[in-house]
Design an enzyme around this catalytic site. Structure first.
Site, PDB file in Angstrom:
ATOM      1  N   LEU A 182     -27.186 -18.198   0.349  1.00 14.85           N
ATOM      2  CA  LEU A 182     -26.506 -18.352  -0.929  1.00 14.85           C
ATOM      3  C   LEU A 182     -25.219 -19.133  -0.696  1.00 14.85           C
ATOM      4  CD1 LEU A 182     -26.779 -14.789  -2.564  1.00 14.85           C
ATOM      5  CD2 LEU A 182     -28.127 -16.819  -3.097  1.00 14.85           C
ATOM      6  N   ASP A 183     -24.787 -19.889  -1.718  1.00 14.69           N
ATOM      7  CA  ASP A 183     -23.523 -20.610  -1.625  1.00 14.69           C
ATOM      8  C   ASP A 183     -22.369 -19.623  -1.493  1.00 14.69           C
ATOM      9  OD1 ASP A 183     -24.968 -22.918  -1.987  1.00 14.69           O
ATOM     10  OD2 ASP A 183     -24.518 -23.079  -4.131  1.00 14.69           O
ATOM     11  N   ILE A 184     -21.215 -20.133  -1.061  1.00 17.13           N
ATOM     12  CA  ILE A 184     -20.044 -19.281  -0.855  1.00 17.13           C
ATOM     13  C   ILE A 184     -19.607 -18.579  -2.147  1.00 17.13           C
ATOM     14  CG2 ILE A 184     -18.408 -21.187  -1.228  1.00 17.13           C
ATOM     15  CD1 ILE A 184     -16.664 -19.904   1.003  1.00 17.13           C
ATOM     16  N   HIS A 196     -29.044 -26.424  -3.825  1.00 15.91           N
ATOM     17  CA  HIS A 196     -28.243 -26.074  -5.019  1.00 15.91           C
ATOM     18  C   HIS A 196     -29.085 -26.145  -6.297  1.00 15.91           C
ATOM     19  CE1 HIS A 196     -24.754 -25.837  -2.577  1.00 15.91           C
ATOM     20  NE2 HIS A 196     -24.451 -27.121  -2.534  1.00 15.91           N
TER      21      HIS A 196
END
Length: 240
Positions: free
Chosen positions: A101-103, A184
């Protein structure tokens, strides 16, 4: 496994330093001091370093974490704290995220040291569904439900996204289920529709649903049923 390798992994030190600690009479096995660095560690051995018990790891490990914002899913990052900060397990550095997962994205992260199992999750061939709660900047048009189901043309992509299920929850919130994992992807799908994702939370991967009792930063081991739900063929399963 040799004792010096085991101590090296447990203490996260070099094999040479591990050997020095063993020869310094700091290791006990089943209550007796052991100075032989080549001693073969057995699963039933009771091992301690300076009186502190060390756990002999048996078989692969599988966990779910409720990831907070501000943490990256890599195991080592010089600029940001990683999700391993939350994992209080022996040799936690051996674990990796099965689908990152993205930050700034929260929610379900699966961690394991079983490479075949995680590949089954991340491989584009298996189209494992992932469900997200999405909050966006602009109001959602109900027509987007059909648009997402038909596939969306992302910027710099040659093919449409696979059909996705969009459930509009209110004016600026929706639940989205996708069966692929492009870079993304969720944010880019809404961007292609002229909208901006302001918050993203993963609820599930396949049939594994984030446990509602887990607060942000908390984790638990997966159940045997959750592990098996990924559908790894028997010949690729690691012996537990």
């Amino acid at each position: 496994m040799r004792l010096d390798k085991f101590i090296s992994q447990q203490l996260e030190v070099s094999r040479a330093i591990a050997g020095r600690e063993i020869r310094a009479r700091k290791i006990t096995i089943n209550g007796e001091i052991v100075r032989d660095t080549s001693y073969k560690v057995m699963p039933e051995d009771d091992i301690a370093y300076d009186g502190n018990p060390l756990v002999v790891q048996q078989g692969p490990r599988y966990f779910m974490l409720n990831k907070p914002q501000g943490y990256v899913c890599s195991t080592d990052d010089p600029d940001h704290p990683t999700i391993l900060y939350f994992i209080e397990e022996p040799s936690a550095y051996k674990l990796h995220a099965a689908g990152r997962l993205d930050i700034d994205t929260t929610g379900l992260v699966l961690l394991t040291d079983d490479g075949q199992w995680s590949h089954r999750i991340t491989s584009p061939r298996h189209h494992l569904e992932k469900t997200y709660l999405v909050e966006v900047e602009a109001p959602l048009d109900p027509a987007l439900v059909e648009t997402f189901a038909a596939g969306i043309q992302l910027h710099n992509e040659k093919t449409l996204t696979r059909p996705a299920r969009l459930e509009i929850l209110d004016e600026k919130a929706a639940r989205l289920t996708i069966g692929e994992g492009r870079y993304h992807q969720v944010k880019r799908m809404f961007a292609a529709m002229g909208n901006h994702v302001v918050a993203l939370h993963r609820e599930s991967i396949g049939t594994i649903v984030l446990d509602e009792v887990l607060e942000e930063g908390e984790y638990r081991a997966l159940t045997p049923e959750e592990i098996d739900s990924i559908g790894l063929p028997d010949e690729l399963k690691q012996h537990k």
